[in-house]
Structures are given as C-alpha cells and as structure tokens.
Design an enzyme around this catalytic site. Structure first.
Site, mmCIF file in Angstrom:
data_model
loop_
_atom_site.group_PDB
_atom_site.id
_atom_site.type_symbol
_atom_site.label_atom_id
_atom_site.label_comp_id
_atom_site.label_asym_id
_atom_site.label_seq_id
_atom_site.Cartn_x
_atom_site.Cartn_y
_atom_site.Cartn_z
ATOM 1 N N HIS A 66 37.438 35.965 45.587
ATOM 2 C CA HIS A 66 37.234 36.664 46.864
ATOM 3 C C HIS A 66 36.321 37.892 46.712
ATOM 4 C CE1 HIS A 66 37.934 38.770 50.602
ATOM 5 N NE2 HIS A 66 38.664 39.692 49.999
ATOM 6 N N HIS A 92 36.998 46.292 46.056
ATOM 7 C CA HIS A 92 37.588 46.721 47.323
ATOM 8 C C HIS A 92 39.079 46.419 47.481
ATOM 9 C CE1 HIS A 92 36.956 42.547 48.764
ATOM 10 N NE2 HIS A 92 37.884 42.840 49.663
ATOM 11 N N ASP A 93 39.595 45.413 46.757
ATOM 12 C CA ASP A 93 41.033 45.115 46.871
ATOM 13 C C ASP A 93 41.839 45.551 45.641
ATOM 14 O OD1 ASP A 93 41.333 44.057 49.462
ATOM 15 O OD2 ASP A 93 40.695 42.049 48.841
ATOM 16 N N GLU A 96 44.562 48.260 46.720
ATOM 17 C CA GLU A 96 45.540 47.680 47.656
ATOM 18 C C GLU A 96 46.430 46.630 46.983
ATOM 19 O OE1 GLU A 96 44.043 46.805 51.634
ATOM 20 O OE2 GLU A 96 45.192 44.944 51.621
ATOM 21 N N ASP A 97 45.870 45.855 46.098
ATOM 22 C CA ASP A 97 46.590 44.672 45.601
ATOM 23 C C ASP A 97 46.946 44.681 44.113
ATOM 24 O OD1 ASP A 97 46.486 43.595 48.136
ATOM 25 O OD2 ASP A 97 44.647 42.483 47.776
ATOM 26 N N ASP A 153 33.851 41.256 53.880
ATOM 27 C CA ASP A 153 35.252 40.903 53.593
ATOM 28 C C ASP A 153 35.803 40.001 54.695
ATOM 29 O OD1 ASP A 153 37.822 41.116 52.372
ATOM 30 O OD2 ASP A 153 38.316 42.917 53.511
#
Ligand SMILES: Nc1nc2c(ncn2[C@@H]2O[C@H](COP(=O)(O)OP(=O)(O)O)[C@@H](OP(=O)(O)OP(=O)(O)O)[C@H]2O)c(=O)[nH]1
Ligand SMILES: [Mn+2]
Length: 207
Positions: A66, A92-93, A96-97, A153
């Site tokens: 991704h 970018h993630d 968050e993840d 995204d």
C-alpha cells in the site's frame, strides 16, 4: 559512537526489527542533492516497520504494497518528484499502524516529513466515527504536500476496494467508504488535477 556534541545515535531495536545489519540513521557517505537517498531510506524503514502486517484482502497481501503503491501513484500519475513528499508517502501509515513514534520520524527524516506524516496520522484512540469526521474537517487545512499524499492514499484504497472486498466488509460498508472518501477528497481538491480526475473516475464508477 556518536561524535562529540552530535545527536545520540539511533539504533534499531533488533529484537523487533528485521535488520539489514546497520543502524537506521546512518547517513549516506556522499552528498545527495537529488533526495533519492531520503526516499530509499523511507522505503526501507516502512518495509521493516510494516513487515508483519497484511492488507485486509483474502490473499493477505503484504501491507507495504500500500505505501509503495501510494508513492508510485504520486510519481506515475501525479507526476510528483519532490523527495520529501515521496518519503512521506512511504511513511504515511507507520505512526498510525505500527509502534513508530512521530518523534522517531522527525529524528530520522526531518521536520518536513514529520509534518506530512503527522497530518496523515489518525488518532486510533478516538472512536472510529470521530476519526472519520476529523479527516473531513481537517482536510482543507492540510499543507499541499499532505494533500498530495492523502489524494494518492484515497486513490489507492478506492481502487483496492474496487478490486477486492476486504474480509468482513459487506456491500453497505464498501459504499459508505466511497461516500466518506468523496467528502474527504472535496477538502483536498485544487492540488493535483490528474489525481483528482482519477479519483472522480473511481468514485463515479462506484456511487
Ligand atoms: N481498501 C482496502 N483498505 C485496506 C485493506 N487492508 C487494509 N486497508 C486499510 O483500511 C483502512 C480503511 O478501512 P477503515 O475500516 O475505514 O479504517 P480504520 O481501520 O481506520 O477504521 C485504510 O487505512 P488508511 O490507508 O489509513 O486510510 P483511511 O481510509 O483510514 O484514510 C486502508 O489502507 C484492503 O484490503 N483494502
Ligand atoms: Mn494509507
């Protein structure tokens, strides 16, 4: 060892990270005005941090597909070549993840990448409905580089939804995601014509 007076070295936690054998923060031994080394470092960092995560599709696609795809949408369709934006796309993630902190991103990649990653990070402690509403509310105030990453995204995720329904999602949930994305994208517009046309296409096919 850190040089006298320099910043402390950052060593990856080898118990939790697959390693290529060197410290994460080792700078390239040459000057790199192109910024390519920043992008490659971000790709490596993201791959190691997301290494055990899978997408929600039935095939269990590696999660790193991704962020890599988001970066590729930016270069191939959005014609973006800014290294800071592309590094942030890979990253970018991660906050968050994964267990990655925003301070770590700043330490490794600098304040500009930090700002973009921060604006792309939802607070997972908040209720899902609140997080989703905040994305709509905050989109217009994001900086231009963040808007680019967010457009790519959403484009990746909407195309992914068109390709395969995530495990546990029904038709209604898929439709809700398209409707919500349309609202977020409305606040990101005026940033990149190619990406916005591609988003309109995928949304019009599915709503
Ligand atoms: N379409 C699709 N999405 C998948 C898949 N696997 C993981 N995801 C991720 O799921 C998120 C969207 O699902 P939601 O249920 O709405 O998100 P939530 O996990 O934050 O509650 C996206 O997060 P995100 O990238 O942070 O974006 P955002 O939607 O949260 O802004 C997307 O990357 C998959 O197989 N297909
Ligand atoms: Mn994402």
């Amino acid at each position: 060892m850190a040089e006298k007076g320099g910043p402390p070295p950052y060593y990856p936690d080898l118990s939790t990270e697959q390693t290529h054998g060197g410290p994460v923060s080792k700078p390239p031994p040459y000057s790199d005005p192109s910024g390519i080394s920043l992008i490659v470092k971000a790709a490596d960092f993201a791959a190691r941090r997301h290494r055990s995560q899978k997408r929600k599709d039935h095939r269990g696609t590696p999660y790193i597909n991704h962020p890599a795809g988001v970066a590729y949408i930016l270069t191939s369709e959005g014609r973006v070549t800014d290294p800071v934006t592309l590094a942030a796309a890979y990253l970018h993630d991660t906050v968050e993840d994964t267990k990655t902190t925003i301070e770590e991103i700043e330490h490794e990649f600098g304040p500009e990448v930090r700002k973009i990653v921060e604006e792309c990070t939802d607070d997972k402690k908040l209720h899902r409905d609140v997080r989703k509403a905040l994305q709509i509310e905050r989109a217009p105030g994001n900086c231009a580089q963040t808007k680019l990453v967010k457009l790519a995204d959403k484009l990746y995720n909407l195309r992914d939804l068109e390709r395969a329904t995530p495990v546990g999602w029904d038709k209604r949930r898929v439709k809700e995601y398209f409707k919500w994305s349309k609202e977020v994208i409305a606040g990101l517009k005026g940033t990149n014509e190619e990406l916005e046309i591609a988003l309109d296409d995928v949304i019009n096919r599915n709503l």
